[in-house]
Design an enzyme around this catalytic site. Sequence first.
Site, mmCIF file in Angstrom:
data_model
loop_
_atom_site.group_PDB
_atom_site.id
_atom_site.type_symbol
_atom_site.label_atom_id
_atom_site.label_comp_id
_atom_site.label_asym_id
_atom_site.label_seq_id
_atom_site.Cartn_x
_atom_site.Cartn_y
_atom_site.Cartn_z
ATOM 1 N N GLU A 193 -2.430 1.237 5.296
ATOM 2 C CA GLU A 193 -1.396 1.287 5.149
ATOM 3 C C GLU A 193 -0.602 2.069 6.204
ATOM 4 O OE1 GLU A 193 0.609 2.105 1.376
ATOM 5 O OE2 GLU A 193 -1.239 1.330 0.405
ATOM 6 N N HIS A 229 2.588 -1.829 -1.918
ATOM 7 C CA HIS A 229 2.590 -0.488 -2.473
ATOM 8 C C HIS A 229 4.089 -0.354 -3.296
ATOM 9 C CE1 HIS A 229 0.956 3.850 -1.854
ATOM 10 N NE2 HIS A 229 1.535 3.652 -3.043
#
Length: 317
Positions: A273, A291
Amino acid sequence: MIKILANDGIDPIGKKMLEDAGFFVETNNIPQDELPVRLQEFDAITVRSATKVRAALIDACPNLKLIGRGGVGVDNIDVDYAKSKGIGVYNTPASSSLSVAELVFAQLFTGVRFLHDSNRKMPVEGGTKFNDLKKAYAKGVELRGKTLGIVGFGRIGREVAKIAIGVGMDVIAYDLFQFNPEVEIILGTGGTKVNVTVKTATLDEIIKTADFITLHTPFIDKALIGAEELAQMKKGVQLINISRGGLIDELALIDALNSGHVSYAALDVFDNEPTPRQEILSHPKISLTPHIGAATNEAQERIGVELASLIIGHFNK
């Protein structure tokens, strides 16, 4: 006046609570590479998952007195180091549990009825291949009566179990630490309470027997689910990770999906990420979210209120 940088944002109600208590709150995001200089203007920083508060940043900001994390995990904060410097570290572990658990079930229902793939293909092929798609998605299954393995039975794991029991699933749970297997379910608006005991299991038992597996553990140094664990799972198993990136070996998962041993995976968190690997993003058997486990209006309001209360309490000691 105490100055607080809410670098990843804060709910307006929490912000107002802080301002009413006499604090200054800045909500404009400061890029990570600018924080060592600009954070020196503040007494406290609140973050979610994006901003990292490591030892080097702590050393660069001697005025820092508090670090707040809006959410459960504190993987992005060097907690022990901060505390060794006399800095208060707070998080809000209970506020987002229900929202995360509901996303788990959004993904479970998605997987058993092929919604992730159907929503990709219907806009493109629905007008010309309707019957073909109808046939392709006609072998869904029900969750009722299936076994859900919950790995990590903290606050979120317990909320997942409550929903699973309501759906009619058999729940088996594992945690590294001893836990109370009894969960309290509140039925409807009337508030009727029912206590149900879930079955405890070893991690090995969950891996080998569960139809669906959902992960709710802290970050660890290596993947909890790798090629060896995937190979031991039931053929057709479905995996959910709305916990921490890195808990599943992503390349091994891709291999297991390609072979058909794993039929579906849902990921809200990723190794790299905010730039997940393309093989994950484009895989037809993976349902993806960016997320957002705790990203509901209700959870963010609870997080903001709890975090504001903790900050006010800290500075009013």
